[in-house]
Design a protein around this motif. Structure first.
Motif, mmCIF file in Angstrom:
data_model
loop_
_atom_site.group_PDB
_atom_site.id
_atom_site.type_symbol
_atom_site.label_atom_id
_atom_site.label_comp_id
_atom_site.label_asym_id
_atom_site.label_seq_id
_atom_site.Cartn_x
_atom_site.Cartn_y
_atom_site.Cartn_z
ATOM 1 N N GLN A 165 -4.960 6.766 2.903
ATOM 2 C CA GLN A 165 -4.438 5.406 2.759
ATOM 3 C C GLN A 165 -4.667 4.513 3.981
ATOM 4 O O GLN A 165 -4.134 3.415 4.047
ATOM 5 C CB GLN A 165 -2.938 5.468 2.459
ATOM 6 C CG GLN A 165 -2.633 6.104 1.121
ATOM 7 C CD GLN A 165 -1.151 6.116 0.826
ATOM 8 O OE1 GLN A 165 -0.334 5.492 1.497
ATOM 9 N NE2 GLN A 165 -0.777 6.838 -0.223
ATOM 10 N N HIS A 166 -5.495 4.927 4.923
ATOM 11 C CA HIS A 166 -5.578 4.169 6.171
ATOM 12 C C HIS A 166 -6.196 2.781 6.034
ATOM 13 O O HIS A 166 -6.065 1.972 6.948
ATOM 14 C CB HIS A 166 -6.252 4.986 7.286
ATOM 15 C CG HIS A 166 -7.733 5.074 7.232
ATOM 16 N ND1 HIS A 166 -8.396 6.073 6.545
ATOM 17 C CD2 HIS A 166 -8.673 4.319 7.809
ATOM 18 C CE1 HIS A 166 -9.696 5.898 6.703
ATOM 19 N NE2 HIS A 166 -9.892 4.844 7.472
ATOM 20 N N HIS A 167 -6.826 2.466 4.912
ATOM 21 C CA HIS A 167 -7.334 1.106 4.691
ATOM 22 C C HIS A 167 -6.579 0.369 3.576
ATOM 23 O O HIS A 167 -6.985 -0.713 3.172
ATOM 24 C CB HIS A 167 -8.834 1.115 4.390
ATOM 25 C CG HIS A 167 -9.681 1.174 5.613
ATOM 26 N ND1 HIS A 167 -9.778 0.120 6.497
ATOM 27 C CD2 HIS A 167 -10.452 2.169 6.118
ATOM 28 C CE1 HIS A 167 -10.588 0.459 7.495
ATOM 29 N NE2 HIS A 167 -11.001 1.700 7.296
ATOM 30 N N HIS A 170 -0.421 -3.594 2.748
ATOM 31 C CA HIS A 170 0.905 -3.795 2.155
ATOM 32 C C HIS A 170 0.863 -4.735 0.950
ATOM 33 O O HIS A 170 1.619 -4.568 -0.004
ATOM 34 C CB HIS A 170 1.879 -4.324 3.216
ATOM 35 C CG HIS A 170 3.306 -4.149 2.833
ATOM 36 N ND1 HIS A 170 4.011 -5.105 2.162
ATOM 37 C CD2 HIS A 170 4.149 -3.097 3.007
ATOM 38 C CE1 HIS A 170 5.234 -4.676 1.937
ATOM 39 N NE2 HIS A 170 5.350 -3.468 2.455
ATOM 40 N N ASN A 171 -0.045 -5.706 0.971
ATOM 41 C CA ASN A 171 -0.118 -6.666 -0.143
ATOM 42 C C ASN A 171 -0.989 -6.181 -1.301
ATOM 43 O O ASN A 171 -1.208 -6.916 -2.265
ATOM 44 C CB ASN A 171 -0.616 -8.033 0.348
ATOM 45 C CG ASN A 171 -2.049 -8.001 0.851
ATOM 46 O OD1 ASN A 171 -2.730 -6.983 0.764
ATOM 47 N ND2 ASN A 171 -2.497 -9.121 1.394
ATOM 48 N N GLY A 172 -1.516 -4.955 -1.213
ATOM 49 C CA GLY A 172 -2.287 -4.379 -2.319
ATOM 50 C C GLY A 172 -3.761 -4.736 -2.325
ATOM 51 O O GLY A 172 -4.465 -4.406 -3.278
ATOM 52 N N GLY A 178 -6.129 0.065 -3.777
ATOM 53 C CA GLY A 178 -5.385 -1.190 -3.881
ATOM 54 C C GLY A 178 -3.882 -0.983 -4.010
ATOM 55 O O GLY A 178 -3.207 -1.733 -4.715
ATOM 56 N N LEU A 179 -3.358 0.029 -3.300
ATOM 57 C CA LEU A 179 -1.918 0.315 -3.365
ATOM 58 C C LEU A 179 -1.134 -0.762 -2.628
ATOM 59 O O LEU A 179 -1.586 -1.278 -1.610
ATOM 60 C CB LEU A 179 -1.621 1.676 -2.727
ATOM 61 C CG LEU A 179 -2.325 2.884 -3.333
ATOM 62 C CD1 LEU A 179 -2.012 4.143 -2.533
ATOM 63 C CD2 LEU A 179 -1.942 3.068 -4.790
ATOM 64 N N ASP A 180 0.047 -1.077 -3.127
ATOM 65 C CA ASP A 180 0.881 -2.054 -2.426
ATOM 66 C C ASP A 180 1.923 -1.317 -1.581
ATOM 67 O O ASP A 180 2.009 -0.087 -1.599
ATOM 68 C CB ASP A 180 1.540 -3.035 -3.405
ATOM 69 C CG ASP A 180 2.505 -2.366 -4.364
ATOM 70 O OD1 ASP A 180 2.982 -1.239 -4.093
ATOM 71 O OD2 ASP A 180 2.814 -2.970 -5.398
ATOM 72 N N GLY A 181 2.706 -2.086 -0.853
ATOM 73 C CA GLY A 181 3.673 -1.533 0.094
ATOM 74 C C GLY A 181 4.643 -0.537 -0.491
ATOM 75 O O GLY A 181 5.080 0.383 0.196
#
Length: 193
Positions: A165-167, A170-172, A178-181
């Motif tokens: 998840q390092h890239h 928080h805003n997806g 494209g994960l969000d916070g």
């Protein structure tokens, strides 16, 4: 108090030790980034390095942070991996994570860009903006690194999630998913800074 905040010894006393830790960590990252794709990554060899980072930050938080802030253009990726590990552990300490979880954060930071070793060098080092198809290949370093590291025995799930998840943002709008916070792990070393 200074002793609780990682300032048990004076900066000038810790700086020499911190430089040794920093240099050894960079050499370790160089070795695994320059190894062939079929060479197994020695995760156990990283354990004493992350422990040394934790110990140095305990003795004097400022020493390693100072070294990490010295920017050099040569060997950028190696320094970047070590710097991310240092800053991530320092921030996670500030947030109150216990030592076991600090180790997972440090390991995620150290290995977060391992996948760049698996990206063709003409794309990785392109002296121009990347074409869209090249950007896709560059972005693939996240999954390439995650897949390689996830095959290792004994790596904590938290460290793997940090690499994966390092890239993400928080805003997806990050990648690869494209994960969000709300769906992000606190172990994402790169964006703890």
């Amino acid at each position: 108090p200074d002793t609780a905040g990682g300032r048990r010894v004076p900066l000038e006393q810790e700086l020499a030790r911190a430089r040794e830790v920093y240099t050894a960590s960079i050499e370790h990252v160089k070795n695994f980034m320059h190894s062939t794709p079929n060479t197994p990554v020695n995760m156990e060899a990283a354990r004493p390095l992350v422990e040394s980072i934790l110990t140095s930050l305990d003795r004097n938080l400022d020493a390693l942070i100072f070294l990490a802030k010295l920017r050099h253009s040569d060997a950028y990726t190696f320094r970047h991996c070590v710097n991310v590990s240092i800053f991530s552990v320092a921030y996670a300490r500030f947030r109150g994570l216990d030592r076991e979880h600090l180790y997972s954060v440090g390991l995620a930071g150290l290995f977060h860009d391992y996948g760049k070793a698996l990206v063709p060098s003409h794309i990785l080092n392109a002296p121009r903006p990347l074409k869209p198809w090249e950007t896709e290949i560059m972005h693939s370093h996240v999954l390439r690194g995650y897949e390689k590291i996830s095959q290792l025995d004994g790596i904590a799930q938290e460290s793997l999630q940090g690499v994966l998840q390092h890239h993400e943002k928080h805003n997806g709008t990050g990648y690869p998913y494209g994960l969000d916070g709300q769906r992000l792990t606190p172990y994402r070393g790169h964006h703890l800074r």
